[in-house]
Motif scaffolding. Structure first.
Motif, PDB file in Angstrom:
ATOM      1  N   THR A 135      -9.607   7.834   9.686  1.00 21.68           N
ATOM      2  CA  THR A 135      -9.803   6.829   8.645  1.00 21.68           C
ATOM      3  C   THR A 135      -8.838   5.676   8.773  1.00 21.68           C
ATOM      4  O   THR A 135      -8.708   4.872   7.874  1.00 21.68           O
ATOM      5  N   GLN A 356      -8.105  15.702  -7.163  1.00 17.90           N
ATOM      6  CA  GLN A 356      -8.467  14.767  -8.222  1.00 17.90           C
ATOM      7  C   GLN A 356      -9.285  15.526  -9.255  1.00 17.90           C
ATOM      8  O   GLN A 356     -10.222  16.241  -8.901  1.00 17.90           O
ATOM      9  N   ILE A 376      -9.195  14.071   5.471  1.00 16.41           N
ATOM     10  CA  ILE A 376      -9.577  12.768   4.908  1.00 16.41           C
ATOM     11  C   ILE A 376      -8.490  11.715   5.112  1.00 16.41           C
ATOM     12  O   ILE A 376      -8.680  10.544   4.752  1.00 16.41           O
ATOM     13  N   ALA A 379      -5.148   7.483   3.247  1.00 13.37           N
ATOM     14  CA  ALA A 379      -5.381   6.125   2.760  1.00 13.37           C
ATOM     15  C   ALA A 379      -6.119   6.092   1.432  1.00 13.37           C
ATOM     16  O   ALA A 379      -5.675   5.440   0.470  1.00 13.37           O
ATOM     17  N   ASP A 380      -7.248   6.773   1.329  1.00 17.54           N
ATOM     18  CA  ASP A 380      -8.012   6.766   0.081  1.00 17.54           C
ATOM     19  C   ASP A 380      -7.247   7.445  -1.052  1.00 17.54           C
ATOM     20  O   ASP A 380      -7.226   6.925  -2.181  1.00 17.54           O
ATOM     21  N   TYR A 382      -4.028   7.602  -1.385  1.00 15.84           N
ATOM     22  CA  TYR A 382      -2.948   6.673  -1.733  1.00 15.84           C
ATOM     23  C   TYR A 382      -3.477   5.516  -2.579  1.00 15.84           C
ATOM     24  O   TYR A 382      -2.872   5.124  -3.578  1.00 15.84           O
ATOM     25  N   ARG A 383      -4.615   4.991  -2.203  1.00 12.58           N
ATOM     26  CA  ARG A 383      -5.231   3.906  -2.968  1.00 12.58           C
ATOM     27  C   ARG A 383      -5.539   4.357  -4.401  1.00 12.58           C
ATOM     28  O   ARG A 383      -5.282   3.627  -5.366  1.00 12.58           O
ATOM     29  N   THR A 384      -6.081   5.558  -4.531  1.00 14.05           N
ATOM     30  CA  THR A 384      -6.392   6.086  -5.870  1.00 14.05           C
ATOM     31  C   THR A 384      -5.127   6.249  -6.699  1.00 14.05           C
ATOM     32  O   THR A 384      -5.110   5.927  -7.897  1.00 14.05           O
ATOM     33  N   HIS A 387      -3.894   2.883  -7.903  1.00 17.23           N
ATOM     34  CA  HIS A 387      -4.782   2.422  -8.971  1.00 17.23           C
ATOM     35  C   HIS A 387      -4.388   3.059 -10.309  1.00 17.23           C
ATOM     36  O   HIS A 387      -4.222   2.361 -11.320  1.00 17.23           O
ATOM     37  N   ILE A 444      -3.095  -2.122   1.034  1.00 15.71           N
ATOM     38  CA  ILE A 444      -3.618  -1.264  -0.047  1.00 15.71           C
ATOM     39  C   ILE A 444      -2.958  -1.632  -1.370  1.00 15.71           C
ATOM     40  O   ILE A 444      -3.630  -1.761  -2.414  1.00 15.71           O
ATOM     41  N   GLU A 448      -5.087  -3.216  -4.543  1.00 11.53           N
ATOM     42  CA  GLU A 448      -5.193  -2.506  -5.826  1.00 11.53           C
ATOM     43  C   GLU A 448      -4.543  -3.291  -6.956  1.00 11.53           C
ATOM     44  O   GLU A 448      -5.017  -3.253  -8.096  1.00 11.53           O
TER      45      GLU A 448
END
Length: 529
Positions: A135, A356, A376, A379-380, A382-384, A387, A444, A448
Motif C-alpha cells: 500500500t 476499529q 494492510i 497508511a490507512d 494512520y490516516r484514520t 482524522h 497524510i 486530514e
C-alpha cells in the motif's frame, strides 16, 4: 592592534618629535588623534571577534562569511544557497571538546542508557515496510535514497517548500511562516547546557563532547516577514493562570524540554509531577500560575500491548492499536487545558495489529502471525487515527482549548540505519533530500487536516491548528546528536562502536525554532492579537 602596528606608530612619533621646528603641543595632539582614530576603528571589531571566538570557535564557514559581510556592511536578508557544502564531522581529539566542568557522569550514563532510537522505531521494520508493503503509494521503493554531498540539490534543500501552509501566521498580510530559508545568525542561543537543567543526557550534545558549534548559529527566515524568538517573559505573562500540554512520543518530549529550557531562563518552575519512568512530567511556574505538562502517548490512540506467538513458539509483545479511540493517558488529563500540542509518527512504522470499533482491520508486518490475517500496512490506519485525533479532540469533556497537530519530524541517517553504520555528520544545513516515508506521513497529516477543517464550523476551525515543521526540519541534518548522545563517545571506540542518534535533536539546537513557530502561530490565542 598587533604588536607590529604598535612599533610602527611609535617609530613615526619619535621621528616627528626629533624634527627641528615642530611644536611639542601639536605633536601630542596629533598623536592623540591617531590613537583615538585607531581605537575607534579596531576596538569594536576586536571585541566582536573575541566574543565569536570564545562562543563559536568552530562556527561554520558560511556563518563566518556572514560575520565578515556584517563587518563590511554588505549583509543581505537571504543566504547564498550555492555556497553551502557538506562538512565531514571532525572526530574530537583529546582536549578539543568544550564540555561543562560540572559534568555528572553518573547522570549522563543513566540518561544515555535508554535506547532512544529503538524506542521510536526499529529500522528493520522500516526496511520490511519499504520492501513488502503493497500500500506504499507513489513511491518506487527500489530506488535508493539520495546520500552524500549536496551538489546540485543544495539550493532546493536550503529553503522550505511545503504544501499550502495552514499554520495561523498571526494575520500578517503575505506572511507565510513555513516558506523561507535558514540564514546565518550571530546571536548565541537563548540558553545553554549550563543554564538549563532539563536537557536529557542523550540530547546534551555540548556536554557529551560535540566539537562543532556552528549548528547553533542559524535562524529560520520566512520570505515576507520575520520569525521572532520567544520572548519568555511576555509569553509567561500572557499565559498567566493558563495551562499547556504536550502529548506524543520522545520527539514531543524533546520539544517540550526545549520550551522548558527557554522559559526557565525567566523563572525555575516547580516540578510537581514526575512519573516513575520519567515519561510524564508536570511543571508549574508559580509566579504566573502557568502549568506545562508532557504525557507519553506515542500513537495518541488507545493501544494494548499483547504477547503473540510465532510458529517457532517464540513470543513477542506487539501493539494492538485502536485507531478510532483516543488514548486516555492524555485525554483524561486535559480538562481545562488552554493549549494542547499533539504529535505522532515513527511508532506507526513498527509491527502492529489495527482495530476499529473493536474489530480487527488487519496488520502491519504480519509475517506468519496467525491473528494478523490481512496485511494492510499502516497508511490507512494512520490516516484514520489522525482524522479521529483532530475531530474528536474538540469534544473531549472539559476541554475547550486549542489543539495543535505538529507535523512529522524527519530523521537524517545517511549510509545506513542507526545499527548499520548510519550517521548524521553534517555541520551545516542542507544536503539530505526528504525520504519517501517522511513525505508520505507529512502528506497524510496535511490532507486530514484539510479534510477536518473543511467540514468544521468557523468556531471549530479556530480551535484546530497545524504546526508545520517538516520541511524546515528536513533541512537541518546538522542538528542531531549523532554519536554525541553519549558522553565522550569515542573514549571506548576500540571496544564498541558508539550508538548514533539522527532522529532526536540537540538542545539547544534547531528544535528551539519549532517553539518560536508554535508561539508565533498562536499569537491570537496567546496574546489576543
Amino acid at each position: 592592534m598587533g604588536r607590529g602596528q604598535q612599533m610602527s606608530i611609535w617609530d613615526i612619533e619619535r621621528t616627528v618629535v626629533s624634527t627641528p621646528g615642530t611644536e611639542t603641543r601639536n605633536i601630542y595632539s596629533h598623536r592623540r588623534l591617531v590613537v583615538v582614530a585607531i581605537l575607534t576603528t579596531f576596538v569594536p571589531f576586536v571585541i566582536a571577534s573575541s566574543y565569536l571566538y570564545y562562543t563559536t570557535p568552530d562556527a561554520s564557514t558560511e556563518a563566518m562569511l556572514f560575520f565578515q559581510r556584517l563587518k563590511e556592511g554588505k549583509t543581505t536578508s537571504s543566504f547564498v544557497n550555492a555556497t553551502s557544502q557538506s562538512n565531514p564531522q571532525v572526530e574530537p581529539k583529546n582536549g578539543d571538546s568544550e564540555i561543562s566542568k560540572d559534568t555528572n557522569q553518573a547522570e549522563v550514563d543513566r540518561d544515555s542508557a535508554e535506547d532512544v532510537i529503538v524506542e521510536d522505531v526499529d529500522p528493520k521494520d522500516v526496511a520490511t515496510l519499504e520492501s513488502k508493503n503493497p500500500t506504499f503509494p507513489g513511491v518506487n521503493v527500489s530506488e535508493p535514497h539520495l546520500e552524500g554531498p549536496e551538489e546540485n540539490i543544495t539550493s532546493i534543500l536550503m529553503e522550505g517548500h511545503g504544501l499550502t501552509n495552514t499554520t495561523n501566521s498571526n494575520n500578517r498580510v503575505g506572511c507565510d511562516l513555513i516558506k523561507g530559508s535558514w540564514v546565518p545568525d550571530p546571536r548565541p542561543p537563548q540558553y545553554t547546557n549550563s543554564s538549563c537543567r532539563y536537557i536529557q543526557g542523550h540530547q546534551n550534545c555540548m556536554k557529551n563532547g560535540r566539537p562543532d558549534t556552528g549548528f547553533l548559529h542559524w535562524k529560520w527566515q520566512p520570505e515576507k516577514c520575520d520569525l521572532p524568538r520567544i520572548d519568555a517573559q511576555a509569553f509567561l505573562n500572557a499565559m498567566r493562570n493558563k495551562s499547556m500540554t504536550f502529548a506524543g512520543d520522545s520527539i514531543a518530549r524533546n520539544q517540550f524540554q526545549s520550551l522548558l529550557c527557554l522559559l526557565s531562563q525567566v523563572e525555575v518552575p516547580d516540578h510537581t509531577y514526575n512519573a516513575p519512568d520519567d515519561r510524564d512530567n508536570v511543571h508549574v511556574f508559580r509566579t504566573y500560575n502557568f502549568t506545562i505538562a508532557i504525557y507519553w502517548s506515542p500513537y495518541l490512540v488507545h493501544v494494548e500491548d499483547k504477547d503473540i506467538t510465532w510458529p517457532d513458539n517464540k513470543t513477542q509483545s506487539v501493539a494492538h492499536i485502536h485507531v478510532d479511540k483516543l488514548d486516555r493517558a492524555w485525554t483524561d488529563r486535559i480538562s481545562g487545558v488552554d493549549i494542547l500540542q499533539v504529535s505522532t509518527g515513527q511508532w506507526w512504522f513498527k509491527r502492529g495489529l489495527f482495530l476499529q470499533g473493536g474489530q480487527v482491520l488487519g496488520g502491519h508486518i504480519c509475517d506468519g502471525w496467525k491473528e494478523c490475517e490481512k496485511e494492510i500496512g499502516f497508511a490507512d490506519p494512520y490516516r484514520t487515527a489522525i482524522h479521529h485525533l483532530l475531530k474528536d479532540s474538540l469534544s473531549i469533556p472539559g476541554y475547550t482549548g486549542t489543539t495543535i497537530l505538529r507535523t512529522f519530524a524527519p530523521d537524517h541517517f545517511e549510509g545506513g540505519a542507526w545499527d548499520s553504520g548510519g550517521r548524521c555528520k553534517r555541520t551545516t544545513p542542507g544536503g539530505v533530500p526528504i525520504g519517501p516515508l517522511t513525505n508520505w506521513m507529512y502528506e497524510i497529516q496535511q490532507e486530514e487536516f484539510k479534510n477536518i477543517t473543511g467540514e468544521a464550523s468557523e468556531s471549530e476551525k479556530q480551535r484546530i491548528r497545524l504546526l508545520d515543521i517538516t520541511n524546515l526540519a528536513q533541512i537541518r541534518a546538522d542538528g542531531h546528536p549523532d554519536v554525541y548522545m553519549k558522553f565522550q563517545p569515542f573514549a571506548n571506540e576500540k571496544k564498541q562502536l558508539p550508538q548514533k542518534d539522527c532522529l532526536h535533536w540537540c538542545l539547544p539546537g534547531p528544535i528551539d525554532t519549532w517553539n518560536d513557530l508554535l508561539v508565533e502561530s498562536l499569537r491570537d490565542a496567546v496574546f489576543g492579537s
